[in-house]
Enzyme design. Structure first.
Site, PDB file in Angstrom:
ATOM      1  N   GLU A 174     -15.462  -4.381 -26.989  1.00  0.00           N
ATOM      2  CA  GLU A 174     -15.562  -4.110 -28.429  1.00  0.00           C
ATOM      3  C   GLU A 174     -14.474  -4.825 -29.203  1.00  0.00           C
ATOM      4  O   GLU A 174     -13.422  -4.238 -29.490  1.00  0.00           O
ATOM      5  CB  GLU A 174     -15.475  -2.602 -28.708  1.00  0.00           C
ATOM      6  CG  GLU A 174     -16.660  -1.811 -28.221  1.00  0.00           C
ATOM      7  CD  GLU A 174     -16.603  -0.334 -28.608  1.00  0.00           C
ATOM      8  OE1 GLU A 174     -15.625   0.106 -29.229  1.00  0.00           O
ATOM      9  OE2 GLU A 174     -17.560   0.381 -28.276  1.00  0.00           O
TER      10      GLU A 174
ATOM     11  N   GLU B 184     -22.988   0.513 -23.812  1.00  0.00           N
ATOM     12  CA  GLU B 184     -22.259   1.775 -23.972  1.00  0.00           C
ATOM     13  C   GLU B 184     -22.820   2.550 -25.146  1.00  0.00           C
ATOM     14  O   GLU B 184     -22.966   2.004 -26.231  1.00  0.00           O
ATOM     15  CB  GLU B 184     -20.769   1.470 -24.221  1.00  0.00           C
ATOM     16  CG  GLU B 184     -19.900   2.719 -24.292  1.00  0.00           C
ATOM     17  CD  GLU B 184     -18.454   2.387 -24.682  1.00  0.00           C
ATOM     18  OE1 GLU B 184     -17.791   1.613 -23.970  1.00  0.00           O
ATOM     19  OE2 GLU B 184     -17.996   2.926 -25.714  1.00  0.00           O
TER      20      GLU B 184
HETATM   21  C1  IDC Z   1     -12.520   6.559 -25.300  1.00  0.00           C
HETATM   22  C2  IDC Z   1     -12.522   7.702 -24.322  1.00  0.00           C
HETATM   23  C3  IDC Z   1     -11.329   8.595 -24.590  1.00  0.00           C
HETATM   24  C4  IDC Z   1     -10.066   7.744 -24.526  1.00  0.00           C
HETATM   25  C5  IDC Z   1     -10.168   6.567 -25.463  1.00  0.00           C
HETATM   26  C6  IDC Z   1      -8.969   5.652 -25.314  1.00  0.00           C
HETATM   27  O1  IDC Z   1     -13.735   8.415 -24.427  1.00  0.00           O
HETATM   28  O2  IDC Z   1     -11.250   9.636 -23.643  1.00  0.00           O
HETATM   29  O3  IDC Z   1      -8.961   8.542 -24.911  1.00  0.00           O
HETATM   30  O4  IDC Z   1     -11.346   5.811 -25.182  1.00  0.00           O
HETATM   31  O5  IDC Z   1      -8.997   4.582 -26.183  1.00  0.00           O
HETATM   32  C7  IDC Z   1     -15.640   3.246 -27.543  1.00  0.00           C
HETATM   33  C8  IDC Z   1     -14.888   2.583 -26.459  1.00  0.00           C
HETATM   34  C9  IDC Z   1     -14.493   3.578 -25.390  1.00  0.00           C
HETATM   35  C10 IDC Z   1     -14.072   4.895 -26.014  1.00  0.00           C
HETATM   36  C11 IDC Z   1     -15.298   5.507 -26.674  1.00  0.00           C
HETATM   37  C12 IDC Z   1     -15.073   6.879 -27.291  1.00  0.00           C
HETATM   38  O6  IDC Z   1     -15.575   1.491 -25.893  1.00  0.00           O
HETATM   39  O7  IDC Z   1     -13.454   3.021 -24.651  1.00  0.00           O
HETATM   40  O8  IDC Z   1     -13.620   5.727 -24.984  1.00  0.00           O
HETATM   41  N1  IDC Z   1     -15.781   4.567 -27.689  1.00  0.00           N
HETATM   42  O9  IDC Z   1     -14.085   6.809 -28.294  1.00  0.00           O
HETATM   43  N2  IDC Z   1     -16.242   2.654 -28.559  1.00  0.00           N
HETATM   44  C13 IDC Z   1     -16.751   3.583 -29.379  1.00  0.00           C
HETATM   45  C14 IDC Z   1     -16.469   4.823 -28.841  1.00  0.00           C
END
Ligand code: IDC
Length: 342
Positions: A171, A261
């Protein structure tokens, strides 16, 4: 007589339990003859906007993503991925290798979790997405040299297996990180490096604005390369019709999309579980035959995670109903074709 009637009724129901009522066999991780999805689909290819089998048949792959491997790497093993294949019916596993936040750049041994994922997927006959999880580092060019080194190594070791899917930039984000300025040049450089070793496995490219602006990539796609797809990410509690419109615009322009994702929660990974909104999205993905991977296999207790807090602390799989979160129960049923998606 009674037994016979039961046999007539129960056996077919049991036999259909994984395939769902009348569900096409192409949604199975392992078919009734014991052939895995990779046995059947072989070397993937992209034709127009569609992901296709080696024989050229359009397909929709579905599966699960790991959580950040630095936190939940204990699930990146054959027991768990095998359980997900056999009980959840996943056709694809995504190994999410963060770069920062304790990820690969700071802690290169995390790569072993990716290797474990790949080796398990090859044994199990499912596809595996090798995810270079650009996130808080925003601009993929920051670690471009490392990305080229990493993907060259993966391609040299595993590029001859049809199981491998490269996701080169999870991303990209930030106002200053644009498609033309940073993302596309990065993608072209990394694709060039991979293609000098692996001529044909699928490569998935991230899109601007946390992989939401597929319409922007569609106006200026990467030229002269085959088997390239573009990422769209959504979280059902946060993203809806507006993002689906963007996706439709991109598809109309001919952009092949892979949802590497998505979550049932809001974009934080928590904030509730939105199953009705998730079903609208799943129906949209089905209609357009867009492959998807759900975020994520973790027991940290956030709503998008498929395990409840502290379940399966050792990473053994064989989960019971009580180990699964609300999202986990839903996604498992969807993958097993037990919930009808219109
Ligand atoms: C989130 C995890 C969370 C963690 C965070 C860290 O769910 O537990 O603390 O990352 O940065 C994304 C990302 C993905 C995110 C997820 C939810 O690719 O890494 O994971 N998310 O926030 N993009 C949109 C949402």
């Amino acid at each position: 007589m009674k037994i016979r009637i039961i046999g007539f009724v129960i056996l077919p129901v049991l036999m259909m339990s994984l395939s769902g009522c009348g569900t096409d066999e192409k949604f199975l991780a392992v078919d009734k003859k014991g052939k895995t999805v990779v046995d059947r689909f072989g070397q993937l290819q992209v034709n127009g906007t569609k992901l296709c089998t080696e024989a050229g048949k359009p397909i929709q792959l579905r599966g699960m993503s790991s959580h950040g491997l630095q936190w939940a790497g204990k699930y990146a093993n054959e027991d768990v991925i095998g359980w997900l294949r056999d009980d959840w019916n996943i056709q694809v596993w995504r190994a999410a290798m963060y770069l920062t936040q304790g990820g690969y750049i700071e802690n290169p041994v995390i790569k072993e979790k990716v290797i474990n994922s790949i080796e398990a997927a090859i044994k199990l006959g499912i596809y595996v997405i090798v995810d270079w999880h650009v996130l808080s580092d925003k601009n993929p060019q920051v670690y471009q040299t490392k990305a080229i080194e990493f993907f060259t190594d993966i391609a040299q070791k595993y590029g001859s297996y049809p199981n491998i899917i490269y996701e080169i930039c999870n991303e990209p984000n930030g106002k200053d990180v644009t498609w033309a300025g940073q993302i596309k040049p990065y993608a072209e450089a990394v694709i060039g490096a991979i293609r000098s070793v692996d001529p044909d496995n699928l490569i998935i490219v991230g899109t601007p604005n946390w992989s939401q602006d597929v319409d922007v990539a569609a106006l200026d796609p990467i030229k002269g390369e085959k088997n390239i797809m573009y990422t769209l990410h959504f979280y059902a509690g946060t993203h809806g019709e507006e993002l689906r419109k963007k996706a439709e615009k991109a598809l109309d322009l001919g952009l092949p999309i892979f949802v590497t994702e998505w979550g049932t929660s809001d974009a934080s990974g928590g904030g509730g579980v939105y199953l009705d909104k998730s079903k609208i999205w799943l129906s949209f993905l089905k209609k357009h035959q867009i492959s998807w991977v759900n975020w994520s296999v973790t027991n940290k207790g956030e709503e998008s995670g498929v395990l409840v807090y502290n379940a399966d602390r050792e990473g053994k799989g064989h989960w019971k109903e009580t180990d699964l979160s609300e999202s986990g129960r839903f996604i498992r049923q969807v993958l097993r074709n037990e919930i009808r998606i219109p």
